[in-house]
Design a protein around this motif. Sequence first.
Motif: not given
Lengths: 114, 114
Positions: A12-37
């Motif tokens: 939850n965030v107020a309009e005009g404030n900065p936002l952060t949505v967290k994500c951590t990952y686990s892969v055995s090689g180099n990761p290809y990372l994506f965000w979708y909405v």
Amino acid sequence: AQSVAQPEDQVNVAEGNPLTVKCTYSVSGNPYLFWYVQYPNRGLQFLLKYITGDNLVKGSYGFEAEFNKSQTSFHLKKPSALVSDSALYFCAVREGRGGNKLVFGAGTILRVKS
Amino acid sequence: DTAVSQTPKYLVTQMGNDKSIKCEQNLGHDTMYWYKQDSKKFLKIMFSYNNKELIINETVPNRFSPKSPDKAHLNLHINSLELGDSAVYFCASSLLAGRDNEQFFGPGTRLTVL
């Protein structure tokens, strides 16, 4: 096998404030990372991706994400939230070694209040 | 001009019936996918086809059978529908699989099994 964790069910965030949505990952090689909405009753829309290069990736609608290899994180950020940013956000990862499968996190609901 | 389209948008049916969902993309992509999104919004890949060839087949009951008549179409046929099949099914497409290409999603088909 690759996996993604989105530790917050909802942000939850107020309009005009900065936002952060967290994500951590686990892969055995180099990761290809994506965000979708995903807006209500709609399909997923691509926001941004990290493949290689600059750790700070800029995407659609003013969103950006920072790749941090040591913390295996790829947090989504926006300097100033809009009410229209309210939606469900998914982080996803694919292994770099020719992996075909995209694995999604459980999703984080972002609510921006005016 | 919809990039990835699915029909029908809503599907309500009785247990034991057989139904199909159609997907078409006009993006010229080589790879198409089916995903299942459950009631908790968790998104999981089911199948992927690359140029009409099956390349991903997750642990999905064999009541589900994808069919790709050409690389622009990937249909999903479901036999003997069960209550647990109720979900939203998303079709997606991308350029060549195994690369850093983002996926484009259709609007989804909400399947309700009574």
